[in-house]
Design a protein around this motif. Structure first.
Motif, PDB file in Angstrom:
ATOM      1  N   GLN A   1       0.832  -1.207   0.000  1.00 58.54           N
ATOM      2  CA  GLN A   1       0.000   0.000   0.000  1.00 58.54           C
ATOM      3  C   GLN A   1       0.865   1.256   0.000  1.00 58.54           C
ATOM      4  N   LEU A   2       1.877   1.274   0.855  1.00 54.53           N
ATOM      5  CA  LEU A   2       2.748   2.449   0.939  1.00 54.53           C
ATOM      6  C   LEU A   2       3.526   2.669  -0.353  1.00 54.53           C
TER       7      LEU A   2
ATOM      8  N   GLU B   1       6.009  -4.469 -15.217  1.00 55.19           N
ATOM      9  CA  GLU B   1       4.673  -3.876 -15.233  1.00 55.19           C
ATOM     10  C   GLU B   1       4.686  -2.528 -14.520  1.00 55.19           C
ATOM     11  N   ILE B   2       5.421  -2.459 -13.429  1.00 54.37           N
ATOM     12  CA  ILE B   2       5.563  -1.192 -12.691  1.00 54.37           C
ATOM     13  C   ILE B   2       6.285  -0.165 -13.565  1.00 54.37           C
ATOM     14  N   ASN B   3       7.361  -0.605 -14.205  1.00 58.40           N
ATOM     15  CA  ASN B   3       8.132   0.284 -15.086  1.00 58.40           C
ATOM     16  C   ASN B   3       7.256   0.895 -16.173  1.00 58.40           C
ATOM     17  N   ARG B   4       6.475   0.039 -16.826  1.00 58.15           N
ATOM     18  CA  ARG B   4       5.648   0.508 -17.941  1.00 58.15           C
ATOM     19  C   ARG B   4       4.609   1.518 -17.478  1.00 58.15           C
TER      20      ARG B   4
ATOM     21  N   LYS C   1      -1.522  -0.088  -8.809  1.00 58.72           N
ATOM     22  CA  LYS C   1      -2.024  -1.459  -8.830  1.00 58.72           C
ATOM     23  C   LYS C   1      -0.903  -2.460  -9.099  1.00 58.72           C
ATOM     24  N   ALA C   2       0.047  -2.098  -9.959  1.00 62.94           N
ATOM     25  CA  ALA C   2       1.147  -3.006 -10.291  1.00 62.94           C
ATOM     26  C   ALA C   2       2.027  -3.268  -9.077  1.00 62.94           C
TER      27      ALA C   2
END
Length: 241
Positions: free
Chosen positions: A100-101, A200-203, A215-216
């Motif tokens: 969450q953080l 996914e976070i990078n994109r 969300k990723a």
């Protein structure tokens, strides 16, 4: 009741520094596993080990108890402090909290100007590439996986989080680290999944999509919690009272 005044030669600032040092050193002993889960904490022994008086140690232990690093148990009508055990339920709670953080930090990172996002994602992709390479290396070095994964997540937290978020992150993240450090040898085969989730976070950050970035990150930590749960189920919990 009024607090005791500092003794001769002892300033409030100096006493505060001693408490901070004691807190950080005891926390590191716990996070790095040098004080194993379930180990009894004896105030006088810790004071001797750190080379300080018992007063800052007592204050440090109180703070560590509030934060969940140590816990109190009743044994034979005696209340003792012990290093908090490592359990499946605690790991799940901590990993979801970190998710969450860090999800909020990733959201903030995705809201930054395009040039800032591009520089950040370049850094994150380099770290993730190193993590992927480390996962293919023979023999594997689990500690290397841990450090690269830590650096990947910290990159977007530091880049985007404000002081309040950083303070919360600094208080919670080391508790999750206890689990990863102890069980990392059994998580080596899961590195490829982490690398994919990191991309996914990078994109999402690269595209400037705050919701997708958040969300990723949350999905990455939720999946990590599930992977860890399987490992703990196989190897057992540590220090359960």
């Amino acid at each position: 009741m009024k607090s005791a005044a500092p003794s001769a030669g002892e300033s409030v600032t100096g006493r505060g520094a001693s408490i901070t040092r004691a807190y950080e050193e005891i926390r590191d002993l716990i996070v790095y596993g040098r004080l194993a889960p379930g180990t009894r904490i004896i105030e006088s022994d810790i004071a001797v080990h750190l080379g300080v008086s018992r007063t800052p140690v007592r204050s440090a232990l109180h703070r560590l108890q509030q934060e969940g690093y140590i816990t109190a148990v009743d044994r034979a009508k005696e209340r003792r402090l012990v290093v908090a055990p490592l359990t499946q339920s605690d790991a799940l709670e901590l990993f979801l909290m970190v998710g969450q953080l860090e999800g909020l930090a990733a959201r903030l990172a995705a809201e930054q100007p395009a040039t800032d996002r591009a520089a950040l994602v370049t850094q994150m992709r380099a770290l993730n590439g190193d993590l992927a390479s480390a996962g293919r290396s023979v023999p594997s070095v689990p500690s290397r996986f841990f450090e690269l994964d830590m650096a990947f997540h910290r990159s977007y937290v530091v880049a985007a989080a404000g002081p309040r978020l950083l303070a919360l992150h600094e208080a919670i993240k080391p508790q999750a680290e206890r689990y990863t450090r102890l069980y990392v040898n059994s998580l080596v085969d899961e590195i490829g999944k982490s690398v994919t989730e990191h991309e996914e976070i990078n994109r999402a950050i690269e595209m400037g999509d705050p919701e997708a970035a958040e969300k990723a990150v949350e999905a990455n930590w939720r999946n990590a919690a599930n992977r860890l749960a399987q490992v703990i189920d196989h190897h057992g919990e540590r220090g359960r009272l």
